[in-house]
Design an enzyme around this catalytic site. Structure first.
Site, PDB file in Angstrom:
ATOM      1  CE  LYS A 113     -45.702 -12.586  35.716  1.00  0.00           C
ATOM      2  NZ  LYS A 113     -45.484 -14.020  35.919  1.00  0.00           N
ATOM      3  NE  ARG A 146     -45.743 -12.902  40.104  1.00  0.00           N
ATOM      4  CZ  ARG A 146     -46.499 -11.797  40.065  1.00  0.00           C
ATOM      5  NH1 ARG A 146     -46.193 -10.744  40.821  1.00  0.00           N
ATOM      6  NH2 ARG A 146     -47.531 -11.729  39.257  1.00  0.00           N
ATOM      7  N   GLY A 184     -45.383 -21.633  28.464  1.00  0.00           N
ATOM      8  CA  GLY A 184     -44.297 -22.578  28.258  1.00  0.00           C
ATOM      9  C   GLY A 184     -43.164 -22.307  29.224  1.00  0.00           C
ATOM     10  CG  MET A 205     -41.002 -22.572  36.625  1.00  0.00           C
ATOM     11  SD  MET A 205     -40.063 -21.892  37.991  1.00  0.00           S
ATOM     12  CE  MET A 205     -41.138 -20.578  38.523  1.00  0.00           C
ATOM     13  NE  ARG A 218     -51.299 -10.281  31.615  1.00  0.00           N
ATOM     14  CZ  ARG A 218     -51.187 -11.576  31.877  1.00  0.00           C
ATOM     15  NH1 ARG A 218     -50.037 -12.175  31.678  1.00  0.00           N
ATOM     16  NH2 ARG A 218     -52.196 -12.260  32.346  1.00  0.00           N
ATOM     17  CG  HIS A 268     -60.519 -22.237  -8.056  1.00  0.00           C
ATOM     18  ND1 HIS A 268     -61.861 -22.373  -7.768  1.00  0.00           N
ATOM     19  CD2 HIS A 268     -60.438 -21.379  -9.096  1.00  0.00           C
ATOM     20  CE1 HIS A 268     -62.559 -21.638  -8.619  1.00  0.00           C
ATOM     21  NE2 HIS A 268     -61.715 -21.023  -9.435  1.00  0.00           N
ATOM     22  NE  ARG A 317     -55.723 -11.724 -16.568  1.00  0.00           N
ATOM     23  CZ  ARG A 317     -55.563 -12.559 -15.549  1.00  0.00           C
ATOM     24  NH1 ARG A 317     -54.442 -12.548 -14.850  1.00  0.00           N
ATOM     25  NH2 ARG A 317     -56.514 -13.390 -15.222  1.00  0.00           N
ATOM     26  CB  SER A 329     -50.386  -4.719 -12.983  1.00  0.00           C
ATOM     27  OG  SER A 329     -51.038  -5.282 -11.876  1.00  0.00           O
ATOM     28  CB  CYS A 348     -53.301  -7.226 -10.014  1.00  0.00           C
ATOM     29  SG  CYS A 348     -52.431  -8.107 -11.315  1.00  0.00           S
ATOM     30  CE1 TYR A 389     -52.866  -1.431  -9.100  1.00  0.00           C
ATOM     31  CE2 TYR A 389     -51.797   0.441 -10.169  1.00  0.00           C
ATOM     32  CZ  TYR A 389     -52.325  -0.829 -10.241  1.00  0.00           C
ATOM     33  OH  TYR A 389     -52.342  -1.511 -11.429  1.00  0.00           O
TER      34      TYR A 389
END
Ligand code: ADP
Ligand code: MG
Ligand code: MG
Length: 919
Positions: free
Chosen positions: A41, A111, A120, A122, A361, A483, A663, A809, A877, A897
């Site tokens: 501020k 302020r 939270g 003042m 802001r 799952h 796989r 992987s 993966c 990757y």
């Protein structure tokens, strides 16, 4: 460019450190870049003064004072009093009013303001400096007694609450000041605060003070200087209040930052109908549209406009009422956007037609607005594409991709009491549909055109077809890595899990709620919000994401989809900025197509076992498992081969030459057989084998720790014919697709390898199959054989394993389980408190890579693997491949990757770009 840091200390002003920075009234000691010292501020007030805006004069007591205050047993630096006195004197001089002067009093606001905006802390106190004598001065100078007492009443209320602590003492108690205010309105027979006359307000001041005296046992301070220091002390004190501490913890804000205090001359929006207070955004924060958006309440002060008790005016109405102030605001809007190069949120007050700026802001926004603003600011040349990437967080992008509930409809639902309960928000988006309680029903209902929500206690691999068919998934148990959550995410389903309050009865097909009367039956409508975890009774209309309509559903043309167009432009920048490649975990051609639509550059994990749950495949798989001899097993596998081959060919065709990592069989075999007698009898009948054989086989396959049991490459080593069949299916499919003129790049991946010999045995089977198929079909193609690194021994011996593996992987789900020694399926009871209460892990290690443990193994395996084989391909993966923090880690350790579920691909692309840019 980075320059070596100048090691010259800032010159210390005479008389020690500088604790106070003035702004307004010709002063501008600070600037926007000084947030650390002045708080957000204060820094922005100084910047607005610098830009020549009308800012009421004031000063900022720096965060260093806060640090000092706590380092010295809550005492101020000795010079502070004198400095505050001088700074006040400068304001007095600028305005020709004196603090505490009974004839012409200066009033101020106090302020708080930390570096990052922090609820939270003042609350602000306005109109400070009023007492029974100065109020008379205010009446004289303003000629408006009602205004003077309105200000006084507000001041006593705010000070009494914030500094003297007169607040409701329990949840049920109302704010004592508000009670007195209401009482007064009732006594006077008026509805609004603005209808109370001077006399009523004057009485209220006395009553408020008496209330303070009675409840708090202290006299309300009449001395303005005592008031000021009380307020300053309250701001610094609030840095260590419980709410602020909790907020800091949650948002990783260090305690050492401290807060600043701003003391600023008051300007009065409550001075009559030509005055008012307002807030505005330089662009629409909901849509991002480049329009000036704001509201203003006449004859009001401070937060009145947010409180929403009276209807405010729009900026268009302000233009009518006060064209001068409006024009000035418009000018300020332009200057602010050019200076901050971002959408700004501003607070202003108009006092007797004159505009004053009180705050600016960077404005809050949602994902849709964030992308729009970033794209348009690039087009306006305010920012560069790299900056746009830094501003759009993965969470923002995610919001852009998800369907949402129509906000008005949702509000109505809440108002009507249709909010049932709240679970964990596992799969973002909004879904509304009819309740079904099992996967088969989900499928049949969906086939006849119903939109369904699959409601389960929890889900398992057998539910996959139902999950696919459902619009959304709701479970009573499980966490965000259960799952349901995992598979739901891969499918891009809206998913809410872990709704403890739901009592699900599969038999009766009803759903009850612990604390409510509601009983929901099969076919009833529910709506689930995967952004928030909320569950509603009944339908709520949704609006689908444009991006998905264009890319996946193909129901919308890009020209008709401005949000999609922005997405596409933005993602082009993203792809230009990243180094990591992004693949998808996909098991079927349609998932691959989605993955490509979202920008995947390959398949990082195709789980072959998911195919076995498809139509007509589970039977030969079960035959394979139930086979009494290798010959029987071969015969059963021969039935599976063409089915798998067709699946792989479909995937290769869709992926069109991009790498596809497949796989070999991974899960323990018992997962393919039913565990209850009825199911086992059905299987026996269907396969024409004795029921005893089925029951014995299931019993024999029983394991105490299936996760560490007969699974992964162990299956293929004991039954090499399974691996052989799978390799054949892969390579025959590759040959077929290659011969049809489509390039292929298969990568065969062996799971759960801990010892190089395991891999060597399996690699030999795979390579032999490849050579045979190429010879038989008379076609050649490139392929790789590699391994998952998912148990610690595999990571530790990565150098040896790299002798055989052409790629690694990282299977970080299992690597996390085995490194931590925590079974994900059994972690529910302690992992949440581990993270939230005890802070043992910073985040759930199944959601975000545990860098120090699992990450260290990944780093080590990367180094050892590459040392042995320079061109070793490296990827990940596990589910972590779609988690932005984990993607960043993968970037840092130099993987090639990441691979994640198709719907996470855009998020991973963005996370990779942000990692590359150091965002
Ligand atoms: P917050 O941090 O909650 O935004 P502020 O310090 O901005 O708190 O103050 C709350 C309200 O009081 C805002 O509407 C603000 O514009 C107004 N306000 C603060 N200081 C002054 C002042 N000196 N004159 C008039 N209004 C003020
Ligand atoms: Mg404010
Ligand atoms: Mg695994």
């Amino acid at each position: 460019m980075a320059r070596p840091q100048a090691r010259v200390a800032r010159p210390m002003p005479r008389g020690g450190r500088r604790y106070i920075y003035a702004f307004g009234g010709g002063r501008k000691d600070g600037r926007a870049e000084m947030k650390d010292l002045l708080g957000g501020k204060g820094a922005n007030l100084a910047e607005m003064a610098r830009l020549g805006f009308p800012v009421p004069p004031g000063f900022t007591i720096s965060t260093e004072v806060c640090t000092y205050y706590y380092a010295h047993g809550r005492r101020y630096p000795p010079v502070l009093r004198a400095r505050v006195g001088e700074a006040l004197a400068r304001i007095e001089k600028a305005l020709g009013r004196r603090f505490g002067d009974p004839d012409n009093p200066l009033l101020v606001s106090v302020r708080s303001g930390a570096r990052a905006s922090m609820p939270g802390m003042m609350d602000t106190i306005l109109n400070l400096g009023l007492n029974d004598r100065t109020v008379a001065g205010l009446i004289r100078t303003s000629g408006n007694p009602r205004f003077a007492y309105d200000s006084y009443r507000r001041f006593v209320q705010m000070y009494g609450d914030v500094v003297l602590g007169l607040k409701p003492e329990s949840k049920d108690e109302e704010d004592p000041f508000e009670v007195a205010l209401e009482e007064k309105k009732r006594a006077r027979g008026v509805k609004s605060d603005t209808d109370l006359d001077t006399e009523a307000l004057r009485e209220l001041v006395g009553e408020f003070k008496a209330l303070v005296k009675m409840r708090k046992g202290v006299a309300f301070p009449e001395d303005p200087h005592e008031q000021l220091w009380g307020a300053i002390g309250a701001v610094f004190g609030s840095w260590m209040n419980e709410r602020a501490i909790v907020y800091r913890k949650l948002n990783a804000i260090p305690e050492s930052w401290g807060t600043a205090v701003n003391v600023q001359a008051m300007v009065f929006g409550n001075r009559g109908e030509d005055s008012g207070t307002g807030v505005a955004f330089t662009r629409d924060p909901a849509t991002g549209e480049n329009v000036f958006y704001g509201e203003l309440l006449m004859n009001a002060q401070g937060e009145d406009v947010v409180a929403g008790t009276r209807t405010p005016l729009s900026l268009a109405e302000l233009k009518q009422k006060n064209p001068g102030a409006y024009a000035e605001l418009v000018k300020i809007r332009g200057i602010l956007e050019r200076r901050y190069r971002d959408m700004m949120d501003i607070e202003f007050t108009i006092e007797q037609r004159k505009l004053w700026m009180l705050q600016c802001r960077v404005g809050q926004r949602n994902g849709i607005a964030a992308v729009r603003i970033a794209c348009e600011m690039v087009a306006e040349k305010l920012i560069k594409p790299d900056e746009a990437i830094k501003r759009v967080t993965p969470e923002y992008l995610n919001q852009l991709l998800r369907p949402i509930f129509d906000p008005a409809e949702k509000k109505t639902a809440i108002r009507e009491g249709r909010l049932l309960t709240k679970g964990l928000n596992a799969g973002p988006g909004a879904a509304t549909g009819r309740i079904v309680f099992n996967a088969d029903d989900a499928e049949t209902w969906a086939k006849r055109g119903e939109t369904v929500i699959l409601v389960r206690i929890e889900t398992s691999p057998e539910d996959i077809h139902g999950m696919q068919a459902a619009e959304g998934i709701l479970t009573a148990r499980g966490g965000t890595t259960s799952h349901a959550a995992l598979v739901g995410r891969q499918m891009g389903k809206v998913c809410v899990v872990g709704c403890d309050a739901l009592q699900i009865d599969y038999r009766e097909r009803v759903l009850r709620l612990a604390e409510r009367q509601d009983v929901l039956k099969e076919g009833d409508d529910v709506s689930i919000d995967g952004f928030t975890g909320e569950v509603f009774v009944g339908k709520i209309e949704t609006i689908p994401s444009e991006v998905v309509q264009v890319l996946v559903e193909k129901t919308l043309e890009p020209v008709d989809a401005p949000t999609y167009q922005r997405y596409a432009r933005f993602m082009k920048w993203v792809d230009g900025a990243r180094r990591l490649r992004v693949r998808a975990n996909a098991d079927q051609p349609d998932q691959c197509a989605n993955a490509l639509a979202f920008g995947a550059e390959g398949v990082g994990l195709c789980r072959t076992e998911h195919m076995f749950f498809g139509e007509g495949k589970i039977e030969p798989m079960r035959e394979t498992i139930l086979a009494a001899t290798p010959e029987e097993r071969r015969a059963a596998l021969a039935k599976l081969l063409p089915l798998q081959r067709a699946d792989f060919a479909g995937i290769f065709r869709v992926m069109n030459g991009r790498p596809v990592t497949i796989r070999t069989l991974d899960p323990p075999l018992h997962e393919f057989l039913p565990h209850e007698e009825a199911g086992q009898r059905e299987v026996a009948a269907a396969l024409r084998v004795p029921f005893e054989r089925v029951r014995e086989r299931v019993a024999a396959l029983h394991e105490f720790n299936p996760m560490l049991g007969f699974r992964g490459c162990r299956l293929g080593i004991i039954y090499p014919e399974i691996t052989e069949m799978q390799a054949r299916a892969i390579f025959e499919a590759a040959a077929e697709v290659r011969q049809a003129g489509v390039a292929v790049e298969p990568e065969v991946m062996i799971p759960l390898v801990g010892h190089v010999k395991e891999l060597a045995l399996q690699a030999e089977v795979v390579r032999r199959a490849a050579e045979e198929v190429m010879r038989e079909k008379g076609v050649r193609f490139r392929y790789l054989v590699g391994t998952m690194i998912e148990i610690p021994r595999g990571a530790l011996t990565a150098d040896e394993i790299a002798n055989v593996a052409e790629f690694f992987s990282f299977g970080t789900n299992d690597l996390t389980q085995t490194t931590l020694g925590v079974s994900r399926d059994d972690a529910g009871r302690f992992l949440v408190p581990y993270v939230e209460r005890f802070e043992i892990y910073e985040k759930d290690p199944f959601e975000s890579i545990d860098r120090a443990g699992v990450g260290a193994l990944m780093r080590l395996a990367t180094e050892r693997g590459r040392a042995r084989r320079a061109r070793l391909k490296l990827g990940i993966c596990g589910e972590h491949g779609g988690d932005p923090a984990s993607v960043r880690f993968c970037h840092e350790i130099g993987l090639d990757y990441v691979s994640c579920s198709p719907f996470r691909v855009p998020i991973a692309r963005l996370a990779a770009a942000r990692a590359a840019l150091g965002a």
